[in-house]
Design a protein around this motif. Structure first.
Motif, PDB file in Angstrom:
ATOM      1  N   ILE A 105       0.910  -1.319  -0.048  1.00  0.00           N
ATOM      2  CA  ILE A 105       0.016   0.072   0.137  1.00  0.00           C
ATOM      3  C   ILE A 105       1.094   1.317   0.020  1.00  0.00           C
ATOM      4  O   ILE A 105       1.829   1.480   0.946  1.00  0.00           O
ATOM      5  N   MET A 106       0.500   2.068  -0.934  1.00  0.00           N
ATOM      6  CA  MET A 106       1.230   3.541  -1.132  1.00  0.00           C
ATOM      7  C   MET A 106       1.143   4.220   0.328  1.00  0.00           C
ATOM      8  O   MET A 106      -0.033   4.457   0.583  1.00  0.00           O
ATOM      9  N   PRO A 107       2.191   4.907   0.689  1.00  0.00           N
ATOM     10  CA  PRO A 107       2.182   5.739   1.973  1.00  0.00           C
ATOM     11  C   PRO A 107       1.498   7.087   1.320  1.00  0.00           C
ATOM     12  O   PRO A 107       1.484   7.477   0.224  1.00  0.00           O
ATOM     13  N   ASP A 108       1.186   7.844   2.208  1.00  0.00           N
ATOM     14  CA  ASP A 108       0.127   9.065   1.877  1.00  0.00           C
ATOM     15  C   ASP A 108       1.337  10.013   1.440  1.00  0.00           C
ATOM     16  O   ASP A 108       2.298  10.367   1.785  1.00  0.00           O
ATOM     17  N   PRO A 109       1.025  10.160  -0.179  1.00  0.00           N
ATOM     18  CA  PRO A 109       2.380  11.291  -0.779  1.00  0.00           C
ATOM     19  C   PRO A 109       2.366  12.375  -0.285  1.00  0.00           C
ATOM     20  O   PRO A 109       3.248  13.023  -0.482  1.00  0.00           O
ATOM     21  N   ASN A 110       1.417  12.923   0.428  1.00  0.00           N
ATOM     22  CA  ASN A 110       1.490  14.442   0.841  1.00  0.00           C
ATOM     23  C   ASN A 110       1.986  14.555   1.856  1.00  0.00           C
ATOM     24  O   ASN A 110       2.424  15.640   2.943  1.00  0.00           O
ATOM     25  N   SER A 111       2.406  13.309   2.799  1.00  0.00           N
ATOM     26  CA  SER A 111       3.097  13.680   4.257  1.00  0.00           C
ATOM     27  C   SER A 111       4.117  12.542   4.331  1.00  0.00           C
ATOM     28  O   SER A 111       4.925  12.404   5.537  1.00  0.00           O
ATOM     29  N   VAL A 112       4.603  11.693   3.594  1.00  0.00           N
ATOM     30  CA  VAL A 112       5.393  10.661   3.952  1.00  0.00           C
ATOM     31  C   VAL A 112       6.917  11.438   3.612  1.00  0.00           C
ATOM     32  O   VAL A 112       7.176  12.216   2.789  1.00  0.00           O
ATOM     33  N   SER A 113       7.894  10.902   4.500  1.00  0.00           N
ATOM     34  CA  SER A 113       9.288  11.474   4.559  1.00  0.00           C
ATOM     35  C   SER A 113       9.964  10.914   3.283  1.00  0.00           C
ATOM     36  O   SER A 113       9.657   9.496   2.813  1.00  0.00           O
ATOM     37  N   ASP A 114      11.216  11.345   2.934  1.00  0.00           N
ATOM     38  CA  ASP A 114      11.886  10.782   1.725  1.00  0.00           C
ATOM     39  C   ASP A 114      12.559   9.425   1.942  1.00  0.00           C
ATOM     40  O   ASP A 114      12.407   8.656   1.279  1.00  0.00           O
ATOM     41  N   LEU A 115      12.828   9.256   3.335  1.00  0.00           N
ATOM     42  CA  LEU A 115      13.343   7.942   3.633  1.00  0.00           C
ATOM     43  C   LEU A 115      12.278   6.819   3.602  1.00  0.00           C
ATOM     44  O   LEU A 115      12.338   5.689   2.941  1.00  0.00           O
ATOM     45  N   GLU A 116      11.017   7.168   3.937  1.00  0.00           N
ATOM     46  CA  GLU A 116       9.822   6.228   4.042  1.00  0.00           C
ATOM     47  C   GLU A 116       9.509   6.063   2.543  1.00  0.00           C
ATOM     48  O   GLU A 116       9.109   4.848   2.017  1.00  0.00           O
ATOM     49  N   TRP A 117       9.416   6.802   1.589  1.00  0.00           N
ATOM     50  CA  TRP A 117       9.152   6.973   0.249  1.00  0.00           C
ATOM     51  C   TRP A 117      10.209   5.980  -0.504  1.00  0.00           C
ATOM     52  O   TRP A 117       9.840   4.903  -1.288  1.00  0.00           O
ATOM     53  N   GLY A 118      11.409   6.143  -0.182  1.00  0.00           N
ATOM     54  CA  GLY A 118      12.638   5.312  -0.642  1.00  0.00           C
ATOM     55  C   GLY A 118      12.381   3.947  -0.461  1.00  0.00           C
ATOM     56  O   GLY A 118      12.470   2.928  -1.236  1.00  0.00           O
ATOM     57  N   GLU A 119      11.883   3.490   0.945  1.00  0.00           N
ATOM     58  CA  GLU A 119      11.772   2.153   1.407  1.00  0.00           C
ATOM     59  C   GLU A 119      10.624   1.515   0.468  1.00  0.00           C
ATOM     60  O   GLU A 119      10.690   0.408   0.295  1.00  0.00           O
ATOM     61  N   TYR A 120       9.526   2.470   0.563  1.00  0.00           N
ATOM     62  CA  TYR A 120       8.345   2.001  -0.236  1.00  0.00           C
ATOM     63  C   TYR A 120       8.707   1.547  -1.687  1.00  0.00           C
ATOM     64  O   TYR A 120       8.420   0.548  -2.258  1.00  0.00           O
ATOM     65  N   CYS A 121       9.320   2.338  -2.466  1.00  0.00           N
ATOM     66  CA  CYS A 121       9.877   2.164  -3.762  1.00  0.00           C
ATOM     67  C   CYS A 121      10.830   1.138  -4.066  1.00  0.00           C
ATOM     68  O   CYS A 121      10.837   0.256  -5.102  1.00  0.00           O
ATOM     69  N   PHE A 122      11.809   0.816  -2.955  1.00  0.00           N
ATOM     70  CA  PHE A 122      12.955  -0.026  -3.511  1.00  0.00           C
ATOM     71  C   PHE A 122      13.125  -1.268  -2.518  1.00  0.00           C
ATOM     72  O   PHE A 122      13.840  -1.962  -2.683  1.00  0.00           O
ATOM     73  N   LEU A 123      12.463  -1.250  -1.494  1.00  0.00           N
ATOM     74  CA  LEU A 123      12.855  -2.552  -0.560  1.00  0.00           C
ATOM     75  C   LEU A 123      11.646  -3.586  -0.840  1.00  0.00           C
ATOM     76  O   LEU A 123      10.517  -3.066  -0.758  1.00  0.00           O
ATOM     77  N   GLU A 124      11.962  -4.876  -0.682  1.00  0.00           N
ATOM     78  CA  GLU A 124      10.884  -5.762  -0.820  1.00  0.00           C
ATOM     79  C   GLU A 124      11.148  -6.592   0.495  1.00  0.00           C
ATOM     80  O   GLU A 124      12.226  -6.513   1.190  1.00  0.00           O
ATOM     81  N   ASN A 125      10.055  -7.088   1.047  1.00  0.00           N
ATOM     82  CA  ASN A 125      10.006  -7.991   2.308  1.00  0.00           C
ATOM     83  C   ASN A 125      10.672  -9.471   2.137  1.00  0.00           C
ATOM     84  O   ASN A 125      11.114  -9.828   2.773  1.00  0.00           O
ATOM     85  N   ASN A 126      10.623  -9.990   0.925  1.00  0.00           N
ATOM     86  CA  ASN A 126      11.173 -11.277   0.367  1.00  0.00           C
ATOM     87  C   ASN A 126      10.673 -12.336   1.301  1.00  0.00           C
ATOM     88  O   ASN A 126      11.336 -13.141   2.088  1.00  0.00           O
TER      89      ASN A 126
END
Length: 99
Positions: free
Chosen positions: A25-46
Motif C-alpha cells: 500500500i502506497m504511503p500518503d504522498p502528501n506526508s511521507v518522508s523521503d526515507l519512507e518513500w525510498g523504502e516503499y519504492c525500493f525495498l522488498e520483504n522477501n
C-alpha cells in the motif's frame, strides 16, 4: 510448461508474463518522508510463503495481482488490481516556489 491464469486473457504460458514486485500500500504522498518513500519504492520483504505480487501480461500490457507461494512457486490465485486498489489517490498541488 507452466501456466498462469491472466484475469483478462485466461490461462497463458508463464513466459508471457513479467514480475513487477510485491504489492504494498502506497504511503500518503502528501506526508511521507523521503526515507519512507525510498523504502516503499525500493525495498522488498522477501517473505517465505504466500505473497501478493504485481504481474504483467506482456502482449496486452495488462497488470494484475497474483498470490504466489514463494517456497513452492505455486500460483495460488490471480485477480484484477481493482479488487484492492479501488480508491483514487489525491496528490497535493505543488506551490510555485517548490517547482
Amino acid at each position: 510448461m507452466k501456466i498462469m491464469n491472466c484475469p483478462l486473457n485466461g490461462p497463458r504460458n508463464v513466459s508471457e508474463f513479467v514480475w513487477g514486485g510485491e504489492v504494498s500500500i502506497m504511503p500518503d504522498p502528501n506526508s511521507v518522508s523521503d526515507l519512507e518513500w525510498g523504502e516503499y519504492c525500493f525495498l522488498e520483504n522477501n517473505t517465505a510463503g504466500v505473497v501478493r505480487e504485481w504481474w504483467c501480461h506482456v502482449p496486452t500490457s495488462y497488470w494484475f495481482i497474483a498470490e504466489r507461494n514463494t517456497v513452492t512457486d505455486e500460483i495460488v490465485r490471480t485477480y484484477p488490481a481493482g479488487e484492492i486498489f479501488n480508491k483514487r489517490v489525491e496528490f497535493a498541488k505543488q506551490s510555485e516556489d517548490k517547482k
